[in-house]
Write a protein that holds these residues in place. Structure first.
Motif, PDB file in Angstrom:
ATOM      1  N   ASP A   3       0.811  -1.222   0.000  1.00  0.00           N
ATOM      2  CA  ASP A   3       0.000   0.000   0.000  1.00  0.00           C
ATOM      3  C   ASP A   3       0.841   1.268   0.000  1.00  0.00           C
ATOM      4  O   ASP A   3       0.458   2.278  -0.590  1.00  0.00           O
ATOM      5  N   ILE A   4       1.963   1.217   0.702  1.00  0.00           N
ATOM      6  CA  ILE A   4       2.768   2.414   0.939  1.00  0.00           C
ATOM      7  C   ILE A   4       4.225   2.121   0.618  1.00  0.00           C
ATOM      8  O   ILE A   4       4.720   1.023   0.886  1.00  0.00           O
ATOM      9  N   VAL A   5       4.889   3.107   0.061  1.00  0.00           N
ATOM     10  CA  VAL A   5       6.340   3.053  -0.109  1.00  0.00           C
ATOM     11  C   VAL A   5       6.964   3.955   0.947  1.00  0.00           C
ATOM     12  O   VAL A   5       6.602   5.130   1.068  1.00  0.00           O
ATOM     13  N   LEU A   6       7.874   3.390   1.714  1.00  0.00           N
ATOM     14  CA  LEU A   6       8.662   4.164   2.675  1.00  0.00           C
ATOM     15  C   LEU A   6      10.082   4.223   2.126  1.00  0.00           C
ATOM     16  O   LEU A   6      10.794   3.223   2.125  1.00  0.00           O
ATOM     17  N   PHE A   7      10.478   5.392   1.634  1.00  0.00           N
ATOM     18  CA  PHE A   7      11.791   5.532   1.001  1.00  0.00           C
ATOM     19  C   PHE A   7      12.687   6.387   1.898  1.00  0.00           C
ATOM     20  O   PHE A   7      12.370   7.534   2.197  1.00  0.00           O
ATOM     21  N   SER A   8      13.798   5.795   2.305  1.00  0.00           N
ATOM     22  CA  SER A   8      14.710   6.484   3.225  1.00  0.00           C
ATOM     23  C   SER A   8      16.027   6.801   2.542  1.00  0.00           C
ATOM     24  O   SER A   8      16.596   5.960   1.843  1.00  0.00           O
ATOM     25  N   ASN A   9      16.501   8.011   2.756  1.00  0.00           N
ATOM     26  CA  ASN A   9      17.869   8.345   2.369  1.00  0.00           C
ATOM     27  C   ASN A   9      18.827   7.822   3.433  1.00  0.00           C
ATOM     28  O   ASN A   9      18.416   7.215   4.426  1.00  0.00           O
ATOM     29  N   ASP A  10      20.095   8.076   3.262  1.00  0.00           N
ATOM     30  CA  ASP A  10      21.110   7.640   4.223  1.00  0.00           C
ATOM     31  C   ASP A  10      21.156   8.619   5.394  1.00  0.00           C
ATOM     32  O   ASP A  10      22.080   9.429   5.520  1.00  0.00           O
ATOM     33  N   VAL A  11      20.151   8.521   6.261  1.00  0.00           N
ATOM     34  CA  VAL A  11      19.990   9.489   7.343  1.00  0.00           C
ATOM     35  C   VAL A  11      19.930   8.790   8.698  1.00  0.00           C
ATOM     36  O   VAL A  11      19.596   7.608   8.802  1.00  0.00           O
ATOM     37  N   PHE A  12      20.262   9.561   9.729  1.00  0.00           N
ATOM     38  CA  PHE A  12      20.014   9.142  11.106  1.00  0.00           C
ATOM     39  C   PHE A  12      18.564   9.484  11.439  1.00  0.00           C
ATOM     40  O   PHE A  12      18.145  10.639  11.311  1.00  0.00           O
ATOM     41  N   ILE A  13      17.814   8.486  11.868  1.00  0.00           N
ATOM     42  CA  ILE A  13      16.420   8.707  12.241  1.00  0.00           C
ATOM     43  C   ILE A  13      15.997   7.603  13.198  1.00  0.00           C
ATOM     44  O   ILE A  13      16.469   6.463  13.093  1.00  0.00           O
ATOM     45  N   GLU A  14      15.137   7.936  14.134  1.00  0.00           N
ATOM     46  CA  GLU A  14      14.686   6.965  15.121  1.00  0.00           C
ATOM     47  C   GLU A  14      13.416   6.264  14.653  1.00  0.00           C
ATOM     48  O   GLU A  14      12.645   6.807  13.858  1.00  0.00           O
ATOM     49  N   ALA A  15      13.212   5.069  15.191  1.00  0.00           N
ATOM     50  CA  ALA A  15      12.010   4.302  14.850  1.00  0.00           C
ATOM     51  C   ALA A  15      10.748   5.074  15.216  1.00  0.00           C
ATOM     52  O   ALA A  15       9.748   5.038  14.485  1.00  0.00           O
ATOM     53  N   ASP A  74      -3.521  13.897  -9.518  1.00  0.00           N
ATOM     54  CA  ASP A  74      -4.239  14.844  -8.659  1.00  0.00           C
ATOM     55  C   ASP A  74      -4.087  14.513  -7.177  1.00  0.00           C
ATOM     56  O   ASP A  74      -4.986  14.759  -6.371  1.00  0.00           O
ATOM     57  N   MET A  75      -2.975  13.950  -6.800  1.00  0.00           N
ATOM     58  CA  MET A  75      -2.717  13.652  -5.386  1.00  0.00           C
ATOM     59  C   MET A  75      -2.084  14.887  -4.743  1.00  0.00           C
ATOM     60  O   MET A  75      -0.892  15.147  -4.914  1.00  0.00           O
ATOM     61  N   ASP A  76      -2.892  15.635  -4.035  1.00  0.00           N
ATOM     62  CA  ASP A  76      -2.412  16.903  -3.485  1.00  0.00           C
ATOM     63  C   ASP A  76      -2.362  16.914  -1.962  1.00  0.00           C
ATOM     64  O   ASP A  76      -2.093  17.955  -1.364  1.00  0.00           O
ATOM     65  N   ARG A  77      -2.603  15.773  -1.329  1.00  0.00           N
ATOM     66  CA  ARG A  77      -2.507  15.725   0.137  1.00  0.00           C
ATOM     67  C   ARG A  77      -1.058  15.400   0.517  1.00  0.00           C
ATOM     68  O   ARG A  77      -0.722  14.291   0.911  1.00  0.00           O
ATOM     69  N   ILE A  78      -0.216  16.396   0.363  1.00  0.00           N
ATOM     70  CA  ILE A  78       1.220  16.240   0.613  1.00  0.00           C
ATOM     71  C   ILE A  78       1.592  17.114   1.808  1.00  0.00           C
ATOM     72  O   ILE A  78       1.255  18.302   1.849  1.00  0.00           O
ATOM     73  N   TYR A  79       2.296  16.516   2.770  1.00  0.00           N
ATOM     74  CA  TYR A  79       2.608  17.221   4.014  1.00  0.00           C
ATOM     75  C   TYR A  79       4.075  17.037   4.384  1.00  0.00           C
ATOM     76  O   TYR A  79       4.696  16.018   4.050  1.00  0.00           O
ATOM     77  N   LEU A  80       4.590  18.019   5.103  1.00  0.00           N
ATOM     78  CA  LEU A  80       5.892  17.912   5.756  1.00  0.00           C
ATOM     79  C   LEU A  80       5.642  17.852   7.256  1.00  0.00           C
ATOM     80  O   LEU A  80       5.008  18.744   7.821  1.00  0.00           O
ATOM     81  N   ASN A  81       6.123  16.781   7.889  1.00  0.00           N
ATOM     82  CA  ASN A  81       5.897  16.593   9.325  1.00  0.00           C
ATOM     83  C   ASN A  81       7.126  17.071  10.100  1.00  0.00           C
ATOM     84  O   ASN A  81       8.184  16.428  10.055  1.00  0.00           O
ATOM     85  N   PRO A  82       7.035  18.185  10.832  1.00  0.00           N
ATOM     86  CA  PRO A  82       8.215  18.735  11.524  1.00  0.00           C
ATOM     87  C   PRO A  82       8.688  17.899  12.700  1.00  0.00           C
ATOM     88  O   PRO A  82       9.770  18.155  13.240  1.00  0.00           O
ATOM     89  N   ARG A  83       7.899  16.918  13.121  1.00  0.00           N
ATOM     90  CA  ARG A  83       8.332  16.042  14.214  1.00  0.00           C
ATOM     91  C   ARG A  83       9.329  14.984  13.741  1.00  0.00           C
ATOM     92  O   ARG A  83      10.049  14.406  14.551  1.00  0.00           O
ATOM     93  N   VAL A  84       9.347  14.725  12.435  1.00  0.00           N
ATOM     94  CA  VAL A  84      10.166  13.632  11.896  1.00  0.00           C
ATOM     95  C   VAL A  84      11.551  14.177  11.547  1.00  0.00           C
ATOM     96  O   VAL A  84      11.909  14.356  10.379  1.00  0.00           O
ATOM     97  N   ILE A  85      12.346  14.441  12.574  1.00  0.00           N
ATOM     98  CA  ILE A  85      13.665  15.042  12.394  1.00  0.00           C
ATOM     99  C   ILE A  85      14.680  13.970  12.005  1.00  0.00           C
ATOM    100  O   ILE A  85      14.712  12.881  12.584  1.00  0.00           O
ATOM    101  N   ASN A  86      15.487  14.278  11.022  1.00  0.00           N
ATOM    102  CA  ASN A  86      16.553  13.375  10.599  1.00  0.00           C
ATOM    103  C   ASN A  86      17.715  14.203  10.073  1.00  0.00           C
ATOM    104  O   ASN A  86      17.572  15.398   9.807  1.00  0.00           O
ATOM    105  N   SER A  87      18.863  13.565   9.947  1.00  0.00           N
ATOM    106  CA  SER A  87      20.039  14.283   9.456  1.00  0.00           C
ATOM    107  C   SER A  87      21.034  13.290   8.875  1.00  0.00           C
ATOM    108  O   SER A  87      21.016  12.101   9.200  1.00  0.00           O
ATOM    109  N   TYR A  88      21.925  13.805   8.043  1.00  0.00           N
ATOM    110  CA  TYR A  88      22.923  12.965   7.387  1.00  0.00           C
ATOM    111  C   TYR A  88      24.188  12.810   8.228  1.00  0.00           C
ATOM    112  O   TYR A  88      25.043  11.995   7.889  1.00  0.00           O
TER     113      TYR A  88
END
Length: 522
Positions: free
Chosen positions: A324-336, A468-482
């Protein structure tokens, strides 16, 4: 006079050799045969030593505090040297000094507490040695009568009690400062960043194939190249996510190539772990299917290479569907916790949702993200210059955007699938096309007449344009860094600095607008 000489020598005998020498010099200056005029050096030295002893209660703590502060400052500059290219508004010096001060005070308090204890022990030893010397010579402070000796003892006892009282106050204050550091360390986590920590811990403690999510099937994709520093942490956190989602609901697809630092070996080891967990996966290591351009600077060859590599990571999904969903991650530090936060954004009512990648100048991927009106954003909190996005970030809520990527992203899988593999039922699409006519999208470089953009920008752009998929959001709680040092800094909330200024890559006078919003003038 001979008795006085012996008392000094006996007292000094418990000191190190250098202190014995000082005591001898002071004693020599006090002998009747020695004139203070003839020996002015001894007199000056005695006065200086007396002043040092009398002011030590103040000068030593101040010096110790200065030393500890400078130590932490040197430690900071070893990680962030002046030439590190930090964007000063994102790293205000006042906040840096505050952080160093927060580390200095508990450390200084601990050192002071230990110093008070050591001083008390030393004082007891010295007094014991002096009393032993007096008893040995049959006198006490030059007082021969019992009544005078009693008064002398009482005077010393009063002084000792007064000194012990001050030492106890100093000890309590010092221990309190040290414990404040322990408290800060134990409570450094911001509760809003770990809203799902309990659920994840339950999943790890009591694993089940169906997981603890809502049954949504998630296709996890990533690509790596020379990421040895990130891999152990990333694998650990993604494994937690697997337990939370359930092995029946996850597919792991990773592409690694052209690494020489051990990244491939770590992924090979994780490959075996996934086999044991029963997680479907395809991990390509040392892959050279797609030629890597010699010049990886930002240009079309780089974008074409990254697009093809990302599409290669999605091949198992495109071939078989079922997710159903694609979760695509870059090479970042991020918590579960942050990944679960991403998936639960708006209770799942989204077409695409992104994290928040932060680096030396604040918001990192300003090339990709646009606010909901298509305008450029700031690299500094609250990032958006339009009211809806700004207010959302200030309230730590998902901000509506035109496009984003920012380290990690989740989006609906159907638009990438061949029509035959798409799940039945309505889904958004262009009004001018039927489902049979709507081709699947994929990562791509920009067309000749489009704004030069990354493949990460073109994917959400195509989701809007073709589906026409316009429900796109940026979640500021999901902090990550390289990089780990930036991740820790921003994860702890140290990098919040509000400045209203757009982040423009290129000449600000050459920014132009197209149907994908503002275009950076490369």
């Amino acid at each position: 006079m001979q008795d006085g000489w012996r008392r000094h020598i006996s007292y000094a005998s418990i000191r190190p050799r250098i202190v014995r020498s000082i005591a001898w010099l002071i004693t020599l200056s006090k002998r009747p045969s020695t004139s203070r005029v003839a020996y002015p050096v001894f007199w000056v030295f005695e006065v200086a030593l007396s002043l040092l002893v009398r002011t030590a209660w103040f000068t030593l703590p101040v010096y110790l505090f200065h030393y500890v502060y400078r130590y932490y400052w040197a430690y900071w500059t070893s990680y962030f040297p002046p030439d590190a290219g930090l964007f000063e508004p994102a790293w205000p010096k006042s906040r840096i000094r505050l952080v160093i001060l927060m580390a200095t005070i508990p450390t200084w308090g601990l050192c002071m507490a230990l110093g008070v204890v050591l001083w008390a022990v030393l004082k007891v030893l010295v007094m014991h040695a002096m009393q032993s010397s007096r008893r040995k010579h049959g006198r006490e402070d030059g007082v021969s009568t019992p009544s005078k000796r009693t008064r002398a003892r009482r005077s010393r006892m009063a002084t000792l009690l007064r000194t012990n009282y001050l030492s106890m106050v100093c000890f309590v204050v010092s221990v309190s400062m040290a414990l404040s550091g322990v408290y800060m360390f134990e409570t450094y986590e911001y509760p809003g960043d770990h809203r799902y920590k309990g659920e994840i811990e339950t999943a790890l403690r009591e694993p089940r194939d169906s997981g603890y999510f809502n049954g949504t099937k998630v296709f996890v994709a990533a690509m790596f190249n020379n990421n040895i520093e990130i891999m152990p942490y990333w694998i650990k956190e993604i494994t937690k996510v697997i337990y939370y989602l359930g092995s029946d609901n996850v597919f792991i697809s990773i592409v690694e190539g052209n690494s020489w630092d051990g990244t491939a070996e770590i992924l090979d080891e994780w490959n075996g772990t996934l086999d044991q967990l029963g997680v479907p996966h395809l991990i390509r290591t040392r892959d050279k299917t797609i030629p890597r351009p010699a010049d990886m600077s930002t240009s079309n060859p780089r974008i074409e290479f990254l697009s093809a590599t990302r599409n290669l990571a999605l091949e198992p999904l495109i071939e078989r569907g079922g997710y159903d969903i694609v979760l695509f991650s870059n090479d970042v530090f991020i918590e579960a916790d942050s990944i679960v936060e991403l998936l639960k954004t708006k209770d799942g009512e989204w077409d695409m949702v992104c994290g928040l990648d932060l680096m030396r100048w604040g918001l990192y991927d300003a090339w990709v993200v646009r606010d909901r009106l298509g305008r450029l954003v700031s690299s500094l909190w609250p990032y958006f210059l339009e009211d809806a996005g700004m207010q959302a970030v200030m309230e730590e809520e998902p901000a509506p955007v035109l496009t984003c990527w920012n380290g990690i992203v989740a989006f609906r899988a159907d638009p990438l699938l061949p029509i035959s593999l798409r799940k039945p039922g309505p889904y958004p699409q262009s009004a001018s096309l039927t489902p049979a006519q709507t081709p699947p999208i994929k990562f791509r470089r920009s067309g000749d007449k489009e704004c030069f953009s990354s493949e990460s920008f073109n994917l959400p752009y195509d989701l809007r344009r073709q589906f026409d998929m316009d429900r796109i959001y940026l979640n500021p709680r999901v902090i990550n860094s390289y990089e780990w040092k930036y991740y820790v800094w921003f994860k702890l909330g140290m990098g919040v600095s509000m400045v209203k200024a757009k982040m423009v890559i290129g000449d600000t006078k050459r920014v132009w607008v197209w149907d994908g919003g503002d275009c950076h003038p490369w």
